[in-house]
Each structure stands twice: as structure tokens, then as C-alpha cells.
Design a protein around this motif. Structure first.
Motif, PDB file in Angstrom:
ATOM      1  N   LEU A   1      95.240  50.553  11.451  1.00  0.00           N
ATOM      2  CA  LEU A   1      95.515  50.385  10.020  1.00  0.00           C
ATOM      3  C   LEU A   1      96.977  50.012   9.792  1.00  0.00           C
ATOM      4  CD1 LEU A   1      94.565  50.574   7.080  1.00  0.00           C
ATOM      5  CD2 LEU A   1      95.067  53.037   7.157  1.00  0.00           C
ATOM      6  N   GLY A   2      97.875  50.658  10.525  1.00  0.00           N
ATOM      7  CA  GLY A   2      99.296  50.333  10.414  1.00  0.00           C
ATOM      8  C   GLY A   2      99.577  48.896  10.805  1.00  0.00           C
ATOM      9  N   GLY A   3      98.937  48.432  11.881  1.00  0.00           N
ATOM     10  CA  GLY A   3      99.102  47.046  12.314  1.00  0.00           C
ATOM     11  C   GLY A   3      98.562  46.061  11.302  1.00  0.00           C
ATOM     12  N   THR A   4      97.456  46.416  10.656  1.00  0.00           N
ATOM     13  CA  THR A   4      96.866  45.552   9.631  1.00  0.00           C
ATOM     14  C   THR A   4      97.825  45.369   8.459  1.00  0.00           C
ATOM     15  OG1 THR A   4      94.627  46.264  10.229  1.00  0.00           O
ATOM     16  CG2 THR A   4      94.920  45.263   8.059  1.00  0.00           C
ATOM     17  N   MET A   5      98.413  46.461   7.998  1.00  0.00           N
ATOM     18  CA  MET A   5      99.339  46.391   6.872  1.00  0.00           C
ATOM     19  C   MET A   5     100.603  45.624   7.251  1.00  0.00           C
ATOM     20  SD  MET A   5      98.903  50.201   5.207  1.00  0.00           S
ATOM     21  CE  MET A   5      99.653  49.731   3.667  1.00  0.00           C
ATOM     22  N   TYR A   6     101.094  45.886   8.452  1.00  0.00           N
ATOM     23  CA  TYR A   6     102.299  45.200   8.921  1.00  0.00           C
ATOM     24  C   TYR A   6     102.063  43.700   9.058  1.00  0.00           C
ATOM     25  CZ  TYR A   6     106.681  44.660  11.515  1.00  0.00           C
ATOM     26  OH  TYR A   6     107.943  44.294  11.913  1.00  0.00           O
TER      27      TYR A   6
ATOM     28  N   PRO B   1      95.473  38.300  13.663  1.00  0.00           N
ATOM     29  CA  PRO B   1      94.469  37.710  12.766  1.00  0.00           C
ATOM     30  C   PRO B   1      94.734  38.006  11.295  1.00  0.00           C
ATOM     31  CG  PRO B   1      93.518  39.507  14.059  1.00  0.00           C
ATOM     32  CD  PRO B   1      94.848  39.190  14.664  1.00  0.00           C
ATOM     33  N   VAL B   2      95.275  39.194  11.006  1.00  0.00           N
ATOM     34  CA  VAL B   2      95.595  39.528   9.616  1.00  0.00           C
ATOM     35  C   VAL B   2      96.680  38.594   9.090  1.00  0.00           C
ATOM     36  CG1 VAL B   2      96.634  41.280   8.120  1.00  0.00           C
ATOM     37  CG2 VAL B   2      94.877  41.934   9.765  1.00  0.00           C
ATOM     38  N   ALA B   3      97.713  38.349   9.902  1.00  0.00           N
ATOM     39  CA  ALA B   3      98.818  37.474   9.480  1.00  0.00           C
ATOM     40  C   ALA B   3      98.348  36.039   9.266  1.00  0.00           C
ATOM     41  CB  ALA B   3      99.940  37.508  10.515  1.00  0.00           C
ATOM     42  N   VAL B   4      97.491  35.541  10.166  1.00  0.00           N
ATOM     43  CA  VAL B   4      96.966  34.182  10.028  1.00  0.00           C
ATOM     44  C   VAL B   4      96.115  34.058   8.770  1.00  0.00           C
ATOM     45  CG1 VAL B   4      95.437  32.449  11.057  1.00  0.00           C
ATOM     46  CG2 VAL B   4      97.038  33.703  12.510  1.00  0.00           C
ATOM     47  N   LEU B   5      95.254  35.047   8.538  1.00  0.00           N
ATOM     48  CA  LEU B   5      94.410  35.039   7.351  1.00  0.00           C
ATOM     49  C   LEU B   5      95.251  35.134   6.076  1.00  0.00           C
ATOM     50  CD1 LEU B   5      91.534  35.085   6.161  1.00  0.00           C
ATOM     51  CD2 LEU B   5      91.566  37.582   6.392  1.00  0.00           C
ATOM     52  N   CYS B   6      96.270  35.983   6.109  1.00  0.00           N
ATOM     53  CA  CYS B   6      97.141  36.152   4.953  1.00  0.00           C
ATOM     54  C   CYS B   6      97.937  34.871   4.674  1.00  0.00           C
ATOM     55  CB  CYS B   6      98.085  37.324   5.189  1.00  0.00           C
ATOM     56  SG  CYS B   6      98.830  37.976   3.681  1.00  0.00           S
ATOM     57  N   ALA B   7      98.385  34.205   5.735  1.00  0.00           N
ATOM     58  CA  ALA B   7      99.116  32.941   5.575  1.00  0.00           C
ATOM     59  C   ALA B   7      98.219  31.881   4.945  1.00  0.00           C
ATOM     60  CB  ALA B   7      99.634  32.462   6.928  1.00  0.00           C
TER      61      ALA B   7
END
Length: 299
Positions: free
Chosen positions: A12-17, A255-261
Motif C-alpha cells: 500500500l505504501g508503494g502504491t501511494m508513493y 505500474p502505479v506510476a505509469v498508470l498515473c502518468a
């Protein structure tokens, strides 16, 4: 069940970061820069975590900290402070998607640090998982495309440096302050982070007059979502499951960062990139499944 709980906390911490690079890059449109963003984020987070510490444990928790342990936790905070500053600097030169690709190299950096410093050789399962993560990284970062070579070497170097300091942070966090409550540990880590960033960037932080209402909104948002909560989660979870497993779990940031971008910055995402993300997530899931089976057999 206990290991699953702490694995979920780190995940969860990695997802938020992982969401931070897109929002930081968005804040640059208002004229802000990496030094003031990373410093204000760390300082506000230290204040918020300090308030949580006082409300939940009182002052007695501080008295239990030895001098060496306190300094060590401040130094650990310095590594995550450097990570944030270098990473935020890198997205000034390269895309958020490419920056997170390079940051993901912390996976094998951390395993190498554990191997060379503590003589903990990674197991076959971890090595295979890292191999699939690297394959997924190449795919999800679109590095096979010709135009992927048109990047800033300065941005690449900054992102790679942030990957190394991130690996140091993960390894150090898993070793230092194991007996310290997460409230004290995370507060000291963020205090060390703010102090380190200020020492390196005192001149631009003091001289640039960007501190206003809009900046405060950005700083509070980034501090709460991108620093305070993830730091508390990492402080609670990483020592329980170890640096190697934490490093692999924290690749969820990618994957979270790519999706967020894609959603926030409208950066293009191709089918190859989606396939790379799936490869990474599959590798992480398989590793945790087999680790849980081994834990059940050993208990």
C-alpha cells in the motif's frame, strides 16, 4: 497471516508513493522546483508524524531512544530525502514513466547491497522474480522503441542515483530501529529527510519566494499522500518482512506510476507497456504465493 498483513502494508505504501511523480511534475507548471517541493513535503510530514507521535504515545517514547539509534534513524531519513529530491529533479528532464523505469533499479541494487554488506545471498526465487521484473521494466518503459533513446542523460543519471539511494533506504530501514515504535521511527526519518534536503538546497529554498496559498495546498497534499502515510507504512512493515521482499513488493510503484502518468499527465501507454506491467505484477504475485507456502510449511 502476519506476514501477509505486513506485506500488504508495504504494498500500500508503494502504491501511494508511485503516484507522486505525476503530481510533482504537474506542480512544476506553477513554477515550483524539486528543492522546495521535496523539502516542504518532508518538513510537513515530519510535523504531522510528530503530532501523531505525541497524541498516541506521549513523550515517554522518546526517552527509550539511545543516542546512536536516534542519529541512525536521522541518517536513514537522509537517504529517503535524497531519493525524493533526486527523483523529483529527474522528472524535470525526462517523462514520469521513464523516471519510474530507472527508479525500479532499486530492486537489484537492494539485493546486491544485502549480499555484499550482510552476506545474504538472494535465493533462486528472488533472482527469477527480479529477472521477470527487469523484462517487464524494459517492456513497460517502452525502451524497445526507437524514440526511447531520445532522452536526457542528466535526467537518467538523476533517476539512477535516486534508485541507489532508495535501495540504501530500504536496506537501512529494515535494519535500524527495529524495536522503535513506528510513530517515533517515521517521525525521525522524515526529520532527517527534511534536514538533508535543506542542507543540500538551503540557498534556493530560502531565496525563492514561492511560499503562498497554492504552494501550501500542493505541499500538504504531497506530504500526506506521498510521504506521511507511505513512510509510516514502510516503518511498520519493512522491518517485519525484510529488505529483499520489501524491495520486490515496492515495485508496485512502477505500474502505479505509469498508470498515473497516463491518467494525470496524458503520457502515451502502448500495449507493450501494459504487457510489461502485467509481467511485473505476475512475478510479484507468484513470488509471494510461494513464499507464503514456505512459511506455512515451516510453521
Amino acid at each position: 497471516m502476519r506476514n501477509f498483513k505486513y506485506s500488504f502494508i508495504v504494498l500500500l505504501g508503494g502504491t501511494m508513493y508511485g503516484t507522486m511523480s505525476s503530481f510533482v511534475k504537474l506542480s512544476y507548471a506553477s513554477g515550483y522546483h524539486a528543492a522546495e517541493i521535496s523539502f516542504s513535503q518532508a518538513l510537513l510530514s515530519a510535523v504531522l508524524l510528530g503530532l501523531i507521535l505525541l497524541l498516541t504515545t506521549g513523550r515517554t517514547n522518546w526517552k527509550k531512544l539511545a543516542g546512536k539509534e536516534l542519529v541512525a534513524l536521522l541518517l536513514v531519513g537522509g537517504t529517503i530525502g535524497l531519493t525524493n529530491f533526486l527523483y523529483y529533479q529527474s522528472v524535470s528532464y525526462i517523462s514520469a514513466s521513464l523516471a519510474i523505469v530507472i527508479l525500479m533499479q532499486f530492486t537489484w541494487f537492494s539485493l546486491l547491497l544485502e549480499w555484499f554488506i550482510f552476506r545474504q545471498r538472494p535465493g533462486r526465487l528472488e533472482m527469477v522474480t527480479v529477472l521477470f521484473i527487469l523484462v517487464g521494466t524494459v517492456m513497460a518503459g517502452n525502451l524497445l522503441e526507437a524514440d526511447a533513446l531520445s532522452f536526457s542523460w542528466q535526467g537518467m543519471a538523476l533517476a539512477l542515483a535516486s534508485a541507489f539511494t532508495y535501495a540504501v533506504y530500504i536496506v537501512a530501514n529494515s535494519r535500524v530501529g527495529k524495536s522503535v515504535k513506528w510513530q517515533s521511527k517515521s517521525t525521525l526519518i522524515m526529520a532527517g529527510s527534511a534536514l538533508t534536503i535543506f542542507i543540500i538546497n538551503a540557498q534556493p529554498i530560502v531565496s525563492d519566494n514561492h511560499f503562498g496559498y497554492t504552494f501550501l495546498l500542493w505541499a500538504v497534499f504531497l506530504a500526506v499522500v506521498g510521504t506521511t502515510i507511505p513512510t509510516a507504512l514502510f516503518a511498520a512493515g519493512i522491518p517485519k518482512i525484510g529488505a529483499g521482499t520489501s524491495a520486490i513488493l515496492m515495485t508496485i510503484e512502477f505500474p502505479v506510476a505509469v498508470l498515473c502518468a497516463y491518467l494525470v499527465l496524458h503520457e502515451a501507454i502502448s500495449p507493450v507497456q501494459i504487457a510489461g506491467i502485467i509481467v511485473m505484477l505476475a512475478a510479484i504475485s507468484v513470488m509471494n504465493y510461494y513464499k507464503s507456502l514456505k512459511t506455512k510449511k515451516g510453521s
